[in-house]
Design a protein around this motif. Structure first.
Motif: not given
Length: 164
Positions: A23-25, A32-40
């Motif tokens: 996953x990429x942080x 964009x959405x104004x947060x931190x996410x982990x996604x492929x």
């Protein structure tokens, strides 16, 4: 009424020999959405590009992994419509592809400027247990990633792709 403006993208479920998922942080606090996410790993389709072509290109760009066009297997299709998705968009269409790899074969470096432009700050391998532990935190994309991946690893290939 106009149809929603949806951003089309393709993402790779990159699994190593131990079924760990890369996953990429994404630090999206300034866009964009104004947060931190982990996604492929993955990203938007370029003009005239298919989701399969996009995921092969994105793997080369983001993790310097070269995969043949017949390597990725389409497993999930998702449509998200939300006014809070990202500036300029009403949502997104995601196509997810399963790609098996050897974790040690991935280079330790990739295009740092490109990754910064995408808001990617790091990559990490996650076990199924770690994904389950992070479920409900709001950090993982797609939502219910742990359950979806668990099902994918135990179900027959004939039932895919599925809408999530």
């Amino acid at each position: 009424m106009q149809p929603p403006r949806l951003r089309h993208s393709a993402r790779a479920l990159l699994l190593d020999e131990d079924d760990r998922l890369l996953l990429a942080r994404h630090d999206l606090t300034t866009r964009h959405i104004g947060s931190v996410i982990w996604a492929p790993p993955g990203g938007g389709l370029e003009v005239g590009e298919t989701p399969l072509e996009a995921v092969v290109r994105e793997l080369a760009e983001e993790v310097a992994l070269s995969v043949p066009m017949d390597g990725p297997r389409h497993v999930w299709h998702q449509q998200v419509v939300s006014s809070a998705y990202a500036r300029g968009w009403d949502g997104a269409v995601f196509d997810y592809f399963l790609v098996k790899c050897d974790a040690l074969s991935l280079p330790s470096t990739s295009n740092d400027r490109l990754l910064r432009d995408e808001g990617i700050t790091e990559f990490r391998w996650w076990t199924i247990d770690q994904l389950h532990d992070a479920s409900g935190s709001g950090l993982l994309r797609p939502h219910h990633l742990a359950a979806l991946l668990s099902d994918l690893l135990t179900e027959s290939a004939e039932s895919y792709p599925i809408a999530i």
